[in-house]
Design a protein around this motif. Structure first.
Motif, PDB file in Angstrom:
ATOM      1  N   PHE A 155       0.931  12.689   6.356  1.00 41.81           N
ATOM      2  CA  PHE A 155      -0.472  12.304   6.480  1.00 41.81           C
ATOM      3  C   PHE A 155      -0.530  10.865   6.989  1.00 41.81           C
ATOM      4  CE2 PHE A 155      -0.567  15.708   3.364  1.00 41.81           C
ATOM      5  CZ  PHE A 155      -1.683  16.444   3.741  1.00 41.81           C
ATOM      6  N   LYS A 156      -1.455  10.618   7.896  1.00 37.29           N
ATOM      7  CA  LYS A 156      -1.588   9.299   8.499  1.00 37.29           C
ATOM      8  C   LYS A 156      -2.384   8.371   7.597  1.00 37.29           C
ATOM      9  CE  LYS A 156      -3.241   7.044  12.741  1.00 37.29           C
ATOM     10  NZ  LYS A 156      -3.849   7.259  14.070  1.00 37.29           N
ATOM     11  N   VAL A 157      -1.782   7.253   7.245  1.00 41.42           N
ATOM     12  CA  VAL A 157      -2.460   6.219   6.462  1.00 41.42           C
ATOM     13  C   VAL A 157      -3.000   5.142   7.400  1.00 41.42           C
ATOM     14  CG1 VAL A 157      -2.218   4.559   4.575  1.00 41.42           C
ATOM     15  CG2 VAL A 157      -0.874   6.680   4.540  1.00 41.42           C
TER      16      VAL A 157
ATOM     17  N   TYR B 110       2.809   6.385   7.522  1.00 39.12           N
ATOM     18  CA  TYR B 110       2.680   7.814   7.244  1.00 39.12           C
ATOM     19  C   TYR B 110       3.404   8.137   5.944  1.00 39.12           C
ATOM     20  CZ  TYR B 110       1.051   8.562  12.057  1.00 39.12           C
ATOM     21  OH  TYR B 110       0.340   8.531  13.224  1.00 39.12           O
ATOM     22  N   ALA B 111       2.907   9.123   5.214  1.00 41.68           N
ATOM     23  CA  ALA B 111       3.555   9.547   3.975  1.00 41.68           C
ATOM     24  C   ALA B 111       3.415  11.059   3.810  1.00 41.68           C
ATOM     25  CB  ALA B 111       2.945   8.833   2.770  1.00 41.68           C
ATOM     26  N   ALA B 112       4.502  11.703   3.367  1.00 41.82           N
ATOM     27  CA  ALA B 112       4.514  13.149   3.180  1.00 41.82           C
ATOM     28  C   ALA B 112       4.247  13.470   1.712  1.00 41.82           C
ATOM     29  CB  ALA B 112       5.854  13.728   3.631  1.00 41.82           C
ATOM     30  N   THR B 113       2.988  13.469   1.341  1.00 39.94           N
ATOM     31  CA  THR B 113       2.596  13.799  -0.020  1.00 39.94           C
ATOM     32  C   THR B 113       1.242  14.487  -0.007  1.00 39.94           C
ATOM     33  OG1 THR B 113       1.955  12.900  -2.182  1.00 39.94           O
ATOM     34  CG2 THR B 113       1.739  11.417  -0.296  1.00 39.94           C
ATOM     35  N   TRP B 114       1.118  15.563  -0.812  1.00 42.37           N
ATOM     36  CA  TRP B 114      -0.158  16.286  -0.877  1.00 42.37           C
ATOM     37  C   TRP B 114      -1.251  15.443  -1.521  1.00 42.37           C
ATOM     38  CZ3 TRP B 114      -0.894  20.059   2.205  1.00 42.37           C
ATOM     39  CH2 TRP B 114       0.130  20.951   2.534  1.00 42.37           C
ATOM     40  N   LEU B 115      -0.898  14.333  -2.156  1.00 44.92           N
ATOM     41  CA  LEU B 115      -1.917  13.470  -2.755  1.00 44.92           C
ATOM     42  C   LEU B 115      -2.839  12.859  -1.704  1.00 44.92           C
ATOM     43  CD1 LEU B 115       0.144  11.585  -5.496  1.00 44.92           C
ATOM     44  CD2 LEU B 115      -1.526  13.418  -5.838  1.00 44.92           C
TER      45      LEU B 115
ATOM     46  N   ASN C 278       0.820  -1.207   0.000  1.00 46.39           N
ATOM     47  CA  ASN C 278       0.000   0.000   0.000  1.00 46.39           C
ATOM     48  C   ASN C 278       0.860   1.266   0.000  1.00 46.39           C
ATOM     49  OD1 ASN C 278      -2.434   1.472   0.089  1.00 46.39           O
ATOM     50  ND2 ASN C 278      -2.392   1.577   2.322  1.00 46.39           N
ATOM     51  N   PRO C 279       1.827   1.393  -0.920  1.00 43.86           N
ATOM     52  CA  PRO C 279       2.674   2.591  -0.950  1.00 43.86           C
ATOM     53  C   PRO C 279       1.845   3.818  -1.315  1.00 43.86           C
ATOM     54  CG  PRO C 279       2.988   1.307  -2.954  1.00 43.86           C
ATOM     55  CD  PRO C 279       2.109   0.484  -2.050  1.00 43.86           C
ATOM     56  N   GLN C 280       2.208   4.963  -0.735  1.00 42.60           N
ATOM     57  CA  GLN C 280       1.407   6.169  -0.935  1.00 42.60           C
ATOM     58  C   GLN C 280       2.161   7.304  -1.616  1.00 42.60           C
ATOM     59  OE1 GLN C 280      -1.940   6.422  -0.182  1.00 42.60           O
ATOM     60  NE2 GLN C 280      -1.782   4.222   0.223  1.00 42.60           N
ATOM     61  N   HIS C 281       3.472   7.344  -1.480  1.00 45.70           N
ATOM     62  CA  HIS C 281       4.235   8.454  -2.062  1.00 45.70           C
ATOM     63  C   HIS C 281       4.665   8.101  -3.494  1.00 45.70           C
ATOM     64  CE1 HIS C 281       7.127  11.699  -2.533  1.00 45.70           C
ATOM     65  NE2 HIS C 281       6.712  12.208  -1.386  1.00 45.70           N
ATOM     66  N   PRO C 282       4.530   9.028  -4.427  1.00 46.94           N
ATOM     67  CA  PRO C 282       4.946   8.738  -5.811  1.00 46.94           C
ATOM     68  C   PRO C 282       6.403   8.322  -5.938  1.00 46.94           C
ATOM     69  CG  PRO C 282       3.584  10.708  -5.765  1.00 46.94           C
ATOM     70  CD  PRO C 282       3.842  10.331  -4.321  1.00 46.94           C
ATOM     71  N   TYR C 283       7.253   8.784  -5.043  1.00 49.75           N
ATOM     72  CA  TYR C 283       8.657   8.364  -5.089  1.00 49.75           C
ATOM     73  C   TYR C 283       8.774   6.880  -4.739  1.00 49.75           C
ATOM     74  CZ  TYR C 283      13.645   8.072  -4.000  1.00 49.75           C
ATOM     75  OH  TYR C 283      14.968   7.708  -3.952  1.00 49.75           O
TER      76      TYR C 283
END
Length: 363
Positions: A306-308, A313-318, A245-250
């Motif tokens: 942002f808390k997933v 947690y992931a630092a992305t505006w998405l 469940n990756p959240q950051h585009p990087y």
């Protein structure tokens, strides 16, 4: 679980002729007793500088601008050189990337493995050599007794890496830092070294920080994963959360660049663009120029975490409620399916995950 190490708001600058490079920018993470934390990212993302600061091995032009590194109630950054030397190689040890540059070509390997004991322990030379032989056997050096007087050039690459590991663990450290320990090895030997480290972790009850750019290696050894980019941690979670469940585009880009059995060897994916110049760090998300999903706000403001989930947690505006809904590329889902298959077939043994997270201002 009990925390054995905690890094808080770490910022490290490098003085250069061009100016001050902001190499590490407010990094936070912790390590639990008995777990493996993997720190992943491209070359130049700040992984090695971060862990070298824990060992007190920063370059002369490096300056810790702020932060703390707490180890067993003491801030490593406030210790004298003599106090750090008592910790380095005894309580905290490091395995370096290239065993040939880590080993002394003029000294028999038995003496090299025994050296940390003679420096840190009140043991006789005889006892130190006996312990060195025992540890060489532990790491899988065949006929260790008769090879104690051999020199590094008389061993294969995989054996030399095992010797480097033996030097790192001979004092049974509480924390073992592995900085790209398998990069210089072929795939088969890589797997053997990973299996060895997992086996040793259980035997000597040590905690591991594993540095790598290869998410494929992480899958079989890590409990938690911290993804670094441009001197910052931009996503962290359990190994399952990062892979499934990756959240950051990087993170999507790193997963997408992993080859699979179906990958055409002539068409390996690479993240487009290059990392930013940290002489003048960008005001917004440092990954924005390379991010096909970047929005205007990515160039204007740095995203918070942002808390997933409780551990993710992931630092992305998405992840902002007002952001457009996006999903990882189809290629990543194929890699996730292959990862599940390898786990099911027992080709990747996943460690048990804990419920530890990485500290951040957002928490």
């Amino acid at each position: 679980m009990e925390k054995i190490l905690e890094v808080n708001d770490l910022q490290i600058d490098f003085d250069t002729f061009a100016g001050s490079v902001k190499a590490i920018r407010n990094v936070n993470f912790h390590l639990n007793k008995g777990e493996t934390l993997a720190i992943v990212g491209e070359s130049g993302s700040g992984k090695s500088v971060t862990v070298r600061s824990i060992m007190g091995l920063l370059a002369n032009n490096a300056k810790v601008a702020s932060g703390s590194i707490d180890f067993k109630g003491r801030d490593i950054l406030k210790l004298s050189n003599r106090e750090i030397e008592k910790i380095r190689g005894n309580d905290i040890s490091m395995i370096f990337q290239d065993p040939m540059t880590s080993l002394d070509p003029t000294m028999p390997i038995g003496k090299q493995v025994a050296e940390p004991l003679l420096i840190h322990g009140n043991v006789s030379k005889k006892k130190a050599m006996a312990r060195a032989e025992e540890v060489l056997e532990l790491v899988g050096i065949t006929n260790a007794k008769n090879r104690m007087k051999d020199y590094p050039h008389q061993f294969s690459g995989g054996q030399r890496q095992r010797i480097v590991i033996a030097i790192a663990i001979v004092n049974y450290p509480e924390i073992l830092i592995a900085d790209e320990p398998t990069t210089a090895l072929d795939v088969t030997i890589q797997a053997q070294i990973i299996d060895l480290m997992k086996e040793l972790q259980n035997k000597i009850e040590t905690s591991i920080i594993f540095i790598t750019h290869d998410l494929g290696v992480v899958a079989g050894i890590a409990d938690r994963v911290a993804v670094m980019y441009a001197g910052k941690i931009i996503e962290y979670g359990s190994v399952d959360e990062i892979f499934y469940n990756p959240q950051h585009p990087y993170t999507w880009g790193l997963l997408n660049s992993m080859p699979t059995l179906d990958t055409d060897s002539d068409r390996l994916y690479a993240i487009p663009g290059t990392p930013p110049n940290l002489l003048n760090p960008p005001r917004g998300d440092a990954f924005a120029p390379r991010n096909p999903y970047a929005m205007q706000i990515d160039y204007q403001a740095m995203p918070p975490f942002f808390k997933v989930s409780d551990t993710h947690y992931a630092a992305t505006w998405l992840l902002h409620p007002d952001a457009p809904k996006t999903e990882p590329p189809v290629a990543i889902r194929k890699r996730q399916e292959e990862f599940r298959r390898l786990v099911a077939e027992g080709k990747i043994t996943q460690p048990e995950n804990d419920e530890g997270g990485v500290k951040d201002d957002a928490e």
